[in-house]
Design a protein around this motif. Structure first.
Motif, mmCIF file in Angstrom:
data_model
loop_
_atom_site.group_PDB
_atom_site.id
_atom_site.type_symbol
_atom_site.label_atom_id
_atom_site.label_comp_id
_atom_site.label_asym_id
_atom_site.label_seq_id
_atom_site.Cartn_x
_atom_site.Cartn_y
_atom_site.Cartn_z
ATOM 1 N N THR A 34 0.818 -1.213 0.000
ATOM 2 C CA THR A 34 0.000 0.000 0.000
ATOM 3 C C THR A 34 0.857 1.271 0.000
ATOM 4 O O THR A 34 0.674 2.155 -0.813
ATOM 5 C CB THR A 34 -0.935 0.001 1.228
ATOM 6 N N CYS A 35 1.849 1.315 0.922
ATOM 7 C CA CYS A 35 2.608 2.563 1.055
ATOM 8 C C CYS A 35 4.074 2.416 0.662
ATOM 9 O O CYS A 35 4.816 3.392 0.657
ATOM 10 C CB CYS A 35 2.508 3.095 2.487
ATOM 11 N N HIS B 71 6.400 0.960 2.333
ATOM 12 C CA HIS B 71 7.286 0.878 3.500
ATOM 13 C C HIS B 71 8.033 -0.451 3.508
ATOM 14 O O HIS B 71 7.462 -1.498 3.220
ATOM 15 C CB HIS B 71 6.448 1.028 4.770
ATOM 16 N N CYS C 285 0.676 -3.229 8.287
ATOM 17 C CA CYS C 285 1.852 -2.397 8.039
ATOM 18 C C CYS C 285 2.065 -1.440 9.211
ATOM 19 O O CYS C 285 1.140 -0.713 9.590
ATOM 20 C CB CYS C 285 1.659 -1.603 6.746
HETATM 21 ZN ZN LIG Z 1 2.090 0.496 4.516
#
Ligand SMILES: [Zn+2]
Ligand SMILES: [Zn+2]
Length: 750
Positions: free
Chosen positions: A461-462, A464, A499
């Motif tokens: 999603t991000c 990271h 996350c």
């Molecule tokens: Zn994330």
């Protein structure tokens, strides 16, 4: 207290008063301290090598009476230290009832300290480690008893009983450690009556190996090499010989003939192995040849066995010691031969504390003991080959495999042309070859030099990436244990469900394969195959490794999946197919020896295949099948490959044509690390025959919470780097909280 060269002469009466004696303590001081000889010591007077207790501040320390002359080359001579007035000298407390440290070992300690720029006391500590503790009361050991009816059977219990059967009696702690279980398992077995307590004899019997017990039948080039080595060992005196031979050519049988000749001459033998996991198979071969087991020396020995072995080496009871690099510092009474097996292995480089290369120091030790040393390898290091080329080392070569076995055929699988299915890592070419080998009743092996499930975990999603809080390193997922761990500092955390950055659920994705992930894929692809995983974190110790190897030999396994532990010198007679999952893995990173090391490692892995009658095949999965490393592995022409390597290193005076020393700055804060590294850079030596690279952030810029910077000193071969480094360090004061570590002849550039 007065330190350094040359003292007034041991026990010589100085004009003003009491006899002095230099004592080296196993502590990080720059040299030995002077003490007063005790007036009431029973004869004989104190001699260099005597192990004594002395006062140090309010403590009592054990140390060794040291030589007044250090016998070092001039550039090694340590700096002088302040002298202490006679009146302030403290007396030696007592001489311990221990065999003295031999002169050759004392010289070796001084030499290693000077070469590695380490405090001699820290090198001495390796020579004394647990060896000199006072004799303890006899311990209670545990041996197997008749199994009581209805005994609950668990894998942990079975391992303990196995070890007690083969190696018992052992103390509860030793049994538990070697089986990789808690002592409660041992207690439970004792309570159930499956183990019985026995009083341990204070020392195990070190049976004398018999050089004539079971000599092998050798012919051709093997017999010739064995004859040459026998002659060297029988004659004694310092020499270095490279025994080079393809995997499976019988190098071990041949150097055991040198051991036989040395034993027949009444001398002791030291054998260094890169990995002590190998010792069980090695010990078995040794016992078949000599009718007795060698003494073992490694960090896995319990304190009792360490002490007993140390004494047996010192008084000559133990004739042959096989061990890891720390065996170099054992007090051999009459060392007559050193063998360094797999001499090219980087595991011989000690990276913590005193950093030294055990292969190179073995050559030094052999010189001090006037003994021959034999370096053994299928793929010798460029360093050793350069010494052969320069005529410093002798060279014996074996070109054929023993007993008619042929070398395996090596092929690359071009992963661009034969890619695995999406999300998988094994090419259809490789899986088909494994299927056929297993179908013929033979064994297969998959090699991937990476532990865990995936080397990197990423949030889809991000973006990271899960990173170690203490190091510049990704956290490695170990799915079976449901943890993420750092392979540099050992940090662990539970695998998070979401996350940690954006809190998206089920968004964390493993990137790339580790050996666990390959196992998952193999289980899905070959559901009926009996699969065994061999990795340092799945095999808790030498006993478990030996057990795994025995299961492979008994054909209880169809497919072995492992990290570099499977590459070692194992003999698997039914293994005919080896698949290297990622042959390109070691080539990144720009390490000086990356190509050389990859060839050595993969050749060793390949050598596991086809060691008996059935021919072997090795398949290398690669995205760069035209890389010189792949071409060398396919053609088997290592000589040309190493010649090319040499030609690339020669012009820039890279090792072995020049010398390297790394300076590693580490500090609590990035500012202190930078300031110290800058100061080092400004104070760096200059000249035509040397170059200083850096300072630069280390690839592992943060390790265990410490900020790291590196400098590299590169010189022509004829330059002595130790005095250069000493003068350089004298010009720099590290910032508060900062430290400078020196690594002479570095192997790791992290
Ligand atoms: Zn994330
Ligand atoms: Zn870490």
């Amino acid at each position: 207290m007065r330190v350094g060269p040359p003292a007034a002469g041991l026990l010589k009466q100085p004009p003003t008063g009491r006899p002095r004696v230099a004592v080296l303590l196993p502590l990080p001081f720059p040299g030995p301290f002077d003490y007063a000889a005790p007036p009431d010591l029973p004869a004989p007077p104190l001699q260099p090598g005597d192990i004594v207790t002395v006062p140090l501040g309010r403590r009592t320390e054990t140390g060794v009476v040291w030589d007044p002359e250090r016998n070092l080359p001039p550039e090694f001579t340590p700096p002088p230290m302040k002298s202490v007035a006679d009146g302030r000298l403290k007396p030696v407390i007592a001489r311990l009832d221990q065999p003295p440290l031999p002169a050759s070992l004392r010289r070796f300690v001084d030499w290693v300290a000077a070469y590695t720029l380490s405090p001699p006391g820290l090198v001495l500590a390796m020579a004394l480690r647990t060896g000199t503790a006072a004799q303890a009361a006899p311990a209670l050991g545990w041996a197997v008893a008749d199994p009581p009816p209805g005994l609950r059977d668990t894998p942990a219990r079975r391992r303990v009983l196995d070890i007690a059967t083969h190696d018992g009696p052992l103390t509860a702690a030793e049994l538990a450690r070697r089986a990789g279980v808690g002592t409660s398992v041992v207690r439970g077995l004792a309570d159930a009556g499956a183990l019985r307590g026995v009083t341990m004899t204070p020392r195990p019997a070190f049976v004398r190996p018999d050089p004539d017990h079971c000599p092998p039948a050798l012919d051709g080039e093997q017999a010739e090499s064995a004859r040459a080595l026998r002659a060297l060992a029988a004659e004694g005196g310092f020499s270095v010989t490279l025994l080079e031979g393809v995997t499976g050519s019988g190098k071990t049988e041949i150097y055991m003939e040198a051991i036989a000749a040395c034993l027949a001459r009444g001398k002791q033998v030291m054998v260094l192995l890169p990995e002590i996991a190998l010792s069980s198979q090695w010990t078995g071969r040794f016992a078949r040849r000599f009718g007795a087991e060698p003494a073992l020396w490694h960090s896995d020995l319990g304190p009792r066995l360490r002490r007993v072995t140390w004494h047996a080496v010192a008084d000559g009871t133990a004739r042959v010691v096989v061990g890891a690099r720390s065996a170099l510092f054992l007090p051999f009474a009459e060392l007559g031969l050193i063998i360094v097996d797999e001499e090219h292995e980087t595991a011989f480089k000690q990276e913590d504390g005193v950093t030294y290369h055990a292969r190179d120091m073995a050559v030094v030790r052999a010189r001090m003991d006037h003994a021959p040393v034999v370096l053994v390898s299928a793929t010798p290091s460029l360093e050793t080959l350069a010494n052969v080329g320069a005529g410093r080392y002798r060279h014996l070569v074996l070109t054929a495999r023993h007993g008619g076995a042929t070398m395996p055929e090596v092929r690359t699988i071009d992963m661009r042309a034969h890619p695995p299915e999406r999300g998988l890592f094994l090419s259809p070419v490789l899986t088909e070859a494994i299927r056929q080998a297993i179908g013929r009743g033979e064994q297969g092996m998959l090699f991937l030099n990476r532990r865990g499930y995936a080397p990197l975990t990423l949030c889809r999603t991000c973006g990271h990436r899960l990173q170690c809080p203490n190091c510049t390193a990704w956290l490695v997922e170990h799915r079976a244990r449901q943890i993420l761990t750092c392979h540099h500092c050992g940090y662990q955390e539970a695998t998070p469900p979401a996350c940690p950055e954006c809190h998206a659920e089920s968004s964390l994705t493993p990137i790339g394969p580790g050996v666990e992930r390959i196992t998952e894929e193999a289980r899905a692809t070959f559901p009926d195959a009996r699969i065994l995983v061999m990795a340092s974190d799945t095999l808790p110790g030498p006993a478990a490794t030996a057990d795994a190897v025995a299961r492979i030999a008994r054909r209880e396994i169809d497919l072995v999946i492992g990290t570099q532990i499977v590459a070692k010198g194992w003999h698997f007679p039914h293994l005919t197919l080896v698949g290297v999952v990622d042959a390109d893995l070691g080539l990144g990173g720009g390490d000086l020896r990356a190509a050389e090391r990859t060839v050595q490692l993969l050749h060793q892995v390949a050598g596991r295949a086809g060691r008996a009658e059935a021919p072997g095949t090795v398949l290398l999965q690669s995205y760069t099948p035209d890389h010189p490393v792949m071409l060398a592995l396919v053609s088997g022409d290592f000589e040309s490959f190493m010649r090319q390597e040499a030609e690339q290193r020669r012009p820039g005076f890279w090792p072995p044509f020049g010398r390297l020393a790394a300076l590693i700055v580490s500090a609590d804060t990035p500012e202190a690390a930078d300031a110290t590294a800058r100061a080092l850079g400004q104070a760096a030596p200059r000249g035509d025959s040397l170059q200083v690279l850096g300072p630069a952030p280390a690839p592992l810029a943060i390790l265990r919470g410490r900020h790291r910077r590196r400098l590299l000193l590169r010189t022509r071969r004829e330059v002595a780097v130790q005095p250069l480094l000493r003068q350089w360090l004298d010009r720099v004061t590290p910032e508060r909280g900062a430290r400078i570590d020196i690594d002479i002849d570095p192997v790791s550039f992290l």
